[in-house]
Write an enzyme that holds these catalytic residues in place. Structure first.
Site, PDB file in Angstrom:
ATOM      1  N   GLY B  77       0.804  -1.214   0.000  1.00 13.45           N
ATOM      2  CA  GLY B  77       0.000   0.000   0.000  1.00 13.45           C
ATOM      3  C   GLY B  77       0.838   1.265   0.000  1.00 13.45           C
ATOM      4  N   THR B  78       1.898   1.286   0.783  1.00 16.81           N
ATOM      5  CA  THR B  78       2.740   2.481   0.886  1.00 16.81           C
ATOM      6  C   THR B  78       3.311   2.855  -0.479  1.00 16.81           C
ATOM      7  OG1 THR B  78       3.293   2.064   3.202  1.00 16.81           O
ATOM      8  CG2 THR B  78       4.857   3.385   1.931  1.00 16.81           C
ATOM      9  N   ASN B 156      -8.450   3.406   8.569  1.00 15.00           N
ATOM     10  CA  ASN B 156      -7.860   2.209   9.190  1.00 15.00           C
ATOM     11  C   ASN B 156      -8.121   2.129  10.685  1.00 15.00           C
ATOM     12  OD1 ASN B 156      -6.103   4.553   8.928  1.00 15.00           O
ATOM     13  ND2 ASN B 156      -4.531   3.364   9.998  1.00 15.00           N
ATOM     14  N   GLN B 184      -7.833  -0.251   3.367  1.00 18.67           N
ATOM     15  CA  GLN B 184      -8.696  -0.811   4.407  1.00 18.67           C
ATOM     16  C   GLN B 184     -10.110  -1.089   3.915  1.00 18.67           C
ATOM     17  OE1 GLN B 184      -7.847  -2.034   7.219  1.00 18.67           O
ATOM     18  NE2 GLN B 184      -5.799  -1.199   7.555  1.00 18.67           N
ATOM     19  N   SER B 204      -3.686  -3.465  -0.790  1.00 18.31           N
ATOM     20  CA  SER B 204      -2.597  -4.275  -0.250  1.00 18.31           C
ATOM     21  C   SER B 204      -3.113  -5.664   0.085  1.00 18.31           C
ATOM     22  CB  SER B 204      -2.059  -3.591   1.013  1.00 18.31           C
ATOM     23  OG  SER B 204      -1.084  -4.391   1.618  1.00 18.31           O
ATOM     24  N   HIS B 206      -2.026  -8.074   2.150  1.00 21.93           N
ATOM     25  CA  HIS B 206      -1.952  -8.664   3.491  1.00 21.93           C
ATOM     26  C   HIS B 206      -3.078  -8.172   4.402  1.00 21.93           C
ATOM     27  CE1 HIS B 206      -0.210  -5.498   6.227  1.00 21.93           C
ATOM     28  NE2 HIS B 206       0.051  -4.942   5.067  1.00 21.93           N
ATOM     29  N   CYS B 332       1.521   0.636  12.586  1.00 22.65           N
ATOM     30  CA  CYS B 332       2.815   1.262  12.331  1.00 22.65           C
ATOM     31  C   CYS B 332       2.998   2.516  13.167  1.00 22.65           C
ATOM     32  CB  CYS B 332       3.019   1.530  10.850  1.00 22.65           C
ATOM     33  SG  CYS B 332       1.771   2.560  10.136  1.00 22.65           S
TER      34      CYS B 332
END
Lengths: 393, 393
Positions: B77-78, B156, B184, B204, B206, B332
């Site tokens: 995602g980042t 998120n 999300q 993303s 995961h 994070c």
């Protein structure tokens, strides 16, 4: 030709490698049992964080970094290379010049071409016909207007090893940072990144029987770092994004296996002997055949040969039909169907460059596989030459 | 409290998820059997390339992209978020303004802060106390000096869903590109990216029972794209670097499973019912407890509650000792130990924000697990409040 075999003879290890069984075993629990986010405060998170620490130490050891904290995990070699370029320019806003070579991987050359469009001056030092870097020319370019010197440790196409120790000394004397693309050297020859005083070294797990999608960037002690990927505080604020724990764990195990293999002097000797046997065998059996960069130090697993008058791509296709995987050069350049910029830099013309084939071995390569390649390749080359001759007539 | 269980109760699925068994099964052969580089011309390479095509179609279908070619695989995602910001600024060299919100993930806010230091103007639109975006203020900001509007689909931390359809209409009317951080939302609610006319959407794997280390960026039809990672011609020259084939294959399978789950209306309903049961149960059992963003549309799996007078971190630690994984907010951000910027934007003070805990469920969450969380959480909160009271006396 024989029918394709279910288990191919894989002589394309510079493109990517098979993950070692121990690597898979190490990764496995981190997908669905120990699947926590390393930043989470609960037990699953702490376990994941511990696993990163172990892997960081294993990768640091492989490349000769005394402190694991010098290792920043990335998504691969390309990201590592680009992060080094980015960080060097950020740290030196008044230095708008980068020195590199004509034979770097596209992961260095393409971002540099983009930076050049943005006004950064890029000087590219050439190699001679043996693939040897012109060190005098390189040294002449290094000055205090340089943000960075970027030189690959070993060339991905020919296996030629550059004199990184010498280049590092010159860079340090002139106060210029050195980035080394170590992707094709890592796990094949000893790397002592601390001892040589390097500033950045990019490596990638999938070139050494680790998983795809993970690499590392070594960041030396004098570097003021600036991240390329920003966001969360992962990797000590040096690379944002949820850490790819299974892949990082696999990379650590692959690094540990590679360290053991490098420590055993028989390992590299055995691969070099197989490579030399393939090379000599092909030279004996195929007329008008030349080995590129044969006169210089090379990583033990790589040979790149020119078969005059045939298309390297056609040879690779013929060998694939025979269950043998080889390459015309960089895998990622294959789809571009351009003659190799590395071989052209060594003085070959486009036709010569396009008639070259790379075989890259691994520690899993067997004598029997080399024998099969020694049978099949001359047949393929002779067949293609006959075809070319009959088409010409 | 009971001793830690070997199988933790995992209520931290917004941080990361357990990979589904079918995902592992799909990935497995690509590590050590079908391990080719998709750019290679031989059979192992072609097989890998085929596998990428299948996964691309699966991910496209999940997010409502009719053409798989709109999907660019990333490392997560980042990278997707940052690529969108980069591409928008490259495509519009004269537009030096980006509009976003105060509640974005750090993967958007941190690169924007860096761009701001480089002279890009960043306007951040606020939310109200329910976590609802001030759409009038947002619309007032969108003008032809904007390179991009960047708004997350679902938050998120609170699960609040923004009105992307409305924002997309406003952006199109004003000729401004819209990037949506869909990390999300993906796999939790339906996404129709083509239909809504979005320009970029980052997701993303995961977060939806796929592997870590892989994501996708949707690139809409009107976008003139500029890659963030340059080098080889992978992903149609949009993202350089050897493709992470096993992870991409796993992502594809995870997307297929998520599509099936979303198509079955009982799936989302069941998760929302479990979440509501947890939420109501905690409100009943714990005095001075508030649910954040309870008044707005939320993704079905997320609840974020404030337990006045206790540290959210301490609650998470206590629950971890009891074998229950929860979170104080973004994983994070946990290591930064700062109060949540999302809850602060909703008007909470630092003490209130720091006394909040997020529980995020998944389709694997069971009733029995929710019951255990309903037993353990009130005990933890009461214990911490007693401790705080006795320390105060």
């Amino acid at each position: 030709m024989q029918p394709p075999r279910s288990e191919p003879i894989y002589l394309d290890n510079n493109a990517t490698t098979r993950a070692a069984p121990q690597v898979l075993e190490a990764m496995w629990p981190h997908f669905a049992e120990k699947y926590g986010n390393p930043s989470s405060l609960h037990q699953l998170g702490l376990d994941a964080s511990d696993a990163l620490g172990t892997a960081r130490a294993q990768v640091a050891k492989l490349i000769g970094a005394r402190s694991p904290e010098r290792i920043v995990f990335t998504s691969g070699g390309t990201e590592g290379d680009q992060t080094a370029l980015h960080a060097a320019l950020r740290a030196h806003p008044k230095r708008r010049r980068i020195v590199t070579t004509t034979v770097e991987h596209s992961a260095v050359l393409e971002p540099l071409a983009e930076l050049e469009r943005d006004g950064v001056r890029v000087d590219r030092v050439n190699v001679n016909g043996d693939g040897e870097l012109d060190l005098e020319a390189l040294c002449a370019q290094i000055g205090d207007d340089c943000a960075l010197v970027s030189v690959m440790w070993a060339n991905n196409e020919t296996g030629a090893v550059h004199d990184i120790a010498r280049i590092a000394r010159e860079c340090r004397e002139r106060g210029v940072w050195l980035h080394v693309d170590g992707v094709q050297a890592c796990g094949k020859i000893a790397m002592q990144v601390d001892e040589l005083g390097l500033d950045f070294v990019a490596v990638s797990a999938h070139k050494l029987h680790g998983p795809k999608g993970v690499g590392a960037l070594y960041v030396g002690p004098r570097v003021e770092f600036a991240p390329l990927l920003r966001g969360g505080p992962q990797e000590h604020e040096r690379r944002a994004g949820t850490e790819n724990v299974p892949a990082i764990v696999g990379f650590g195990r692959a690094a540990q296996l590679a360290s053991a293999w490098l420590a055993d002097s028989d390992g590299a000797r055995r691969v070099a002997q197989l490579r030399d046997r393939l090379e000599r065998g092909l030279l004996e059996r195929i007329p008008h055949c030349t080995v590129h960069a044969a006169a210089v130090a090379r990583v033990p697993n790589t040979t790149n040969l020119r078969f005059d008058g045939v298309s390297g791509e056609a040879v690779v296709m013929m060998l694939s039909g025979d269950g043998i995987c080889a390459s015309t050069g960089a895998a990622c350049a294959s789809s571009r169907h351009r003659p190799s910029h590395v071989l052209m830099a060594m003085g070959l013309d486009a036709a010569q460059a396009s008639s070259s084939v790379r075989f890259s071995l691994s520690r899993f390569t067997t004598e029997a596989e080399i024998e099969r390649a020694l049978e099949a390749t001359p047949v393929a080359v002779a067949g293609l030459r006959t075809l070319a001759g009959s088409l010409a007539n």
